[in-house]
Structures are given as C-alpha cells and as structure tokens.
Design a protein around this motif. Sequence first.
Motif, PDB file in Angstrom:
ATOM      1  N   GLU A 194      13.819   0.961  11.117  1.00 47.01           N
ATOM      2  CA  GLU A 194      14.486   1.792  11.806  1.00 47.01           C
ATOM      3  C   GLU A 194      15.421   2.718  11.087  1.00 47.01           C
ATOM      4  O   GLU A 194      15.700   3.932  11.077  1.00 47.01           O
ATOM      5  N   LEU A 195      16.129   2.162  10.062  1.00 48.36           N
ATOM      6  CA  LEU A 195      17.127   2.526   9.238  1.00 48.36           C
ATOM      7  C   LEU A 195      16.278   3.510   8.278  1.00 48.36           C
ATOM      8  O   LEU A 195      16.680   4.916   8.168  1.00 48.36           O
ATOM      9  N   ASP A 196      15.294   3.286   7.825  1.00 46.91           N
ATOM     10  CA  ASP A 196      14.395   4.048   6.786  1.00 46.91           C
ATOM     11  C   ASP A 196      13.961   5.394   7.705  1.00 46.91           C
ATOM     12  O   ASP A 196      13.855   6.336   7.157  1.00 46.91           O
ATOM     13  N   ALA A 197      13.504   5.159   8.793  1.00 43.98           N
ATOM     14  CA  ALA A 197      13.212   6.315   9.899  1.00 43.98           C
ATOM     15  C   ALA A 197      14.264   7.126  10.045  1.00 43.98           C
ATOM     16  O   ALA A 197      14.020   8.721   9.877  1.00 43.98           O
ATOM     17  N   LEU A 198      15.508   6.750  10.177  1.00 45.28           N
ATOM     18  CA  LEU A 198      16.596   7.590  10.401  1.00 45.28           C
ATOM     19  C   LEU A 198      16.886   8.377   9.131  1.00 45.28           C
ATOM     20  O   LEU A 198      17.329   9.592   9.348  1.00 45.28           O
ATOM     21  N   GLN A 199      16.889   7.671   8.087  1.00 50.67           N
ATOM     22  CA  GLN A 199      17.270   8.279   6.927  1.00 50.67           C
ATOM     23  C   GLN A 199      16.103   9.373   6.584  1.00 50.67           C
ATOM     24  O   GLN A 199      16.481  10.515   6.111  1.00 50.67           O
ATOM     25  N   GLN A 200      14.913   9.366   6.643  1.00 51.49           N
ATOM     26  CA  GLN A 200      13.908  10.223   6.517  1.00 51.49           C
ATOM     27  C   GLN A 200      14.132  11.287   7.458  1.00 51.49           C
ATOM     28  O   GLN A 200      13.910  12.595   7.139  1.00 51.49           O
ATOM     29  N   VAL A 237      17.524 -10.700  16.476  1.00 54.23           N
ATOM     30  CA  VAL A 237      17.197  -9.368  16.322  1.00 54.23           C
ATOM     31  C   VAL A 237      16.547  -9.469  14.834  1.00 54.23           C
ATOM     32  O   VAL A 237      16.951 -10.263  13.836  1.00 54.23           O
ATOM     33  N   ASP A 238      15.228  -8.776  14.699  1.00 52.94           N
ATOM     34  CA  ASP A 238      14.424  -9.120  13.520  1.00 52.94           C
ATOM     35  C   ASP A 238      14.908  -7.957  12.611  1.00 52.94           C
ATOM     36  O   ASP A 238      15.000  -6.814  12.625  1.00 52.94           O
ATOM     37  N   GLU A 239      15.331  -8.604  11.393  1.00 56.48           N
ATOM     38  CA  GLU A 239      15.828  -7.658  10.423  1.00 56.48           C
ATOM     39  C   GLU A 239      14.955  -6.752   9.770  1.00 56.48           C
ATOM     40  O   GLU A 239      15.144  -5.547   9.289  1.00 56.48           O
ATOM     41  N   ASP A 240      13.617  -7.180   9.816  1.00 52.36           N
ATOM     42  CA  ASP A 240      12.404  -6.182   9.172  1.00 52.36           C
ATOM     43  C   ASP A 240      12.470  -5.021  10.120  1.00 52.36           C
ATOM     44  O   ASP A 240      12.363  -3.776   9.847  1.00 52.36           O
ATOM     45  N   GLU A 241      12.630  -5.045  11.666  1.00 54.61           N
ATOM     46  CA  GLU A 241      12.480  -3.835  12.283  1.00 54.61           C
ATOM     47  C   GLU A 241      13.721  -3.422  12.064  1.00 54.61           C
ATOM     48  O   GLU A 241      13.661  -2.001  12.338  1.00 54.61           O
TER      49      GLU A 241
END
Length: 221
Positions: free
Chosen positions: A163-169, A155-159
């Motif tokens: 994805e976490l930033d997108a969910l927060q937005q 699992v790529d940590e950057d990805e």
Amino acid sequence: MSGVWGWFGGGAAKKKDTPKNAILGLRTQLEMLQKREKHLMNQMEEQDAIARKNVNTNKTAAKAALRRKKTHEHSLDQTIAQIGTLEQQINAIESANINRETLAAMQRAGEAMQGIHGKLTVDKVDQTMDQLREQNALSEEIVQAITSNQIGDHVDEDELEEELDALQQEALDKQMLSSGSVPVSDVHKLPTVANSDIKSHAQAEDDEEEELRKLQAEMAM
C-alpha cells in the motif's frame, strides 16, 4: 518433709541457690576477718606505744608489750592469709557460676534457634529458591506475552508495504503530470519499461499532436 520437697522440685531450686549462698557465707566471713585485721593492727600499735613509753623506765613492761605485739603480729599474718584465701575462693565460685550461667544461656539460645528452624533444612531452602526462580521466570514470560501481543486485528506487514508503494507511485504520477518531468531523486522509483514501449508511447503522442493541429485548423476555417 525436706526430703519430700526435694523430690518435687525444691532440691533443684536449692541447688541453683547453692553458689549464691556459698558466696554470701564467704563474704560474711571475709567481713569478719577484715574487722579482725583492723583490730589486730590497732592492738599492735597500742603495744608498740607502751613499749616505747617504758623502754627507758620499765624494761620489763616494755619487753612484755613487745611480746604481746609479736603475738598480735602473728595473728595478723594468719588473718591476712585467711582473707586472701577467702577472696580467691569467692572469685573462683563467682567465675564458676558465671560460666554455668553462660553455658545455660547458650543452651537456651541453641534450643531457641532449633525451635525457629524447626524442620527447615538446606534442601528445603534450595527447593524454595528454585520455586521462586520458576515463578519469577513465569512472571517475565507473562509480561513479555502481554506487551508483545497487542489487542486488535493483526496487520500484515507485506500488505502495508504494498500500500505504501502504491501511494508513492500515485504521488510520483501526479508530480509528472503537473511538471512534465521526474525529479532526479525519484528516478529510481520509476518502473522499468522496454525501449519498444517508450517508442510506441512517443509515436502515440506525435499522432495526438497531429490530430490536434488538424482540429484547430478546421475550427479556424
């Protein structure tokens, strides 16, 4: 015949029993001297009794008894000296025999230790210890490799962060639409926009409000 037996091992056995036989012979002689000691002491007591009995009545008999007593006393002194010599000799032989047996036992112990160690040397011990250390280090590396590399897709940590930033937005946008305001704690999460973009957005909202009022008026007519 005895000479032939000595050549085929009989001499060794006889030599081994020599101290034992010597001690037995000395003890036999010691017992005889001790019996002689008691006998002489009894003889001295008898002659002393005879001398005391005849001291006043028969001086010749008394003097003869005392002479015999002196003779027995001299023999007793010799016997006591011989007893002392034999006892010293027995102790000396026993000590020498104990020393010999002790030395033989120590030699057998040394031979046993030599047999146990065999060709073992300090260098071989050091080599074995080095091998053990290498194997222990290898075992640690294997355990580390097994526990650090889990089975499955990487699992790529950057990805994950994106994805976490997108969910927060997305959650922030929903909150803005439902309440019309942005919580103070989430202000820092809002994207930075230029002032011109903010004004354009406000102007568009005014135009939409104006069109909505016109539509309402037409429907009322």
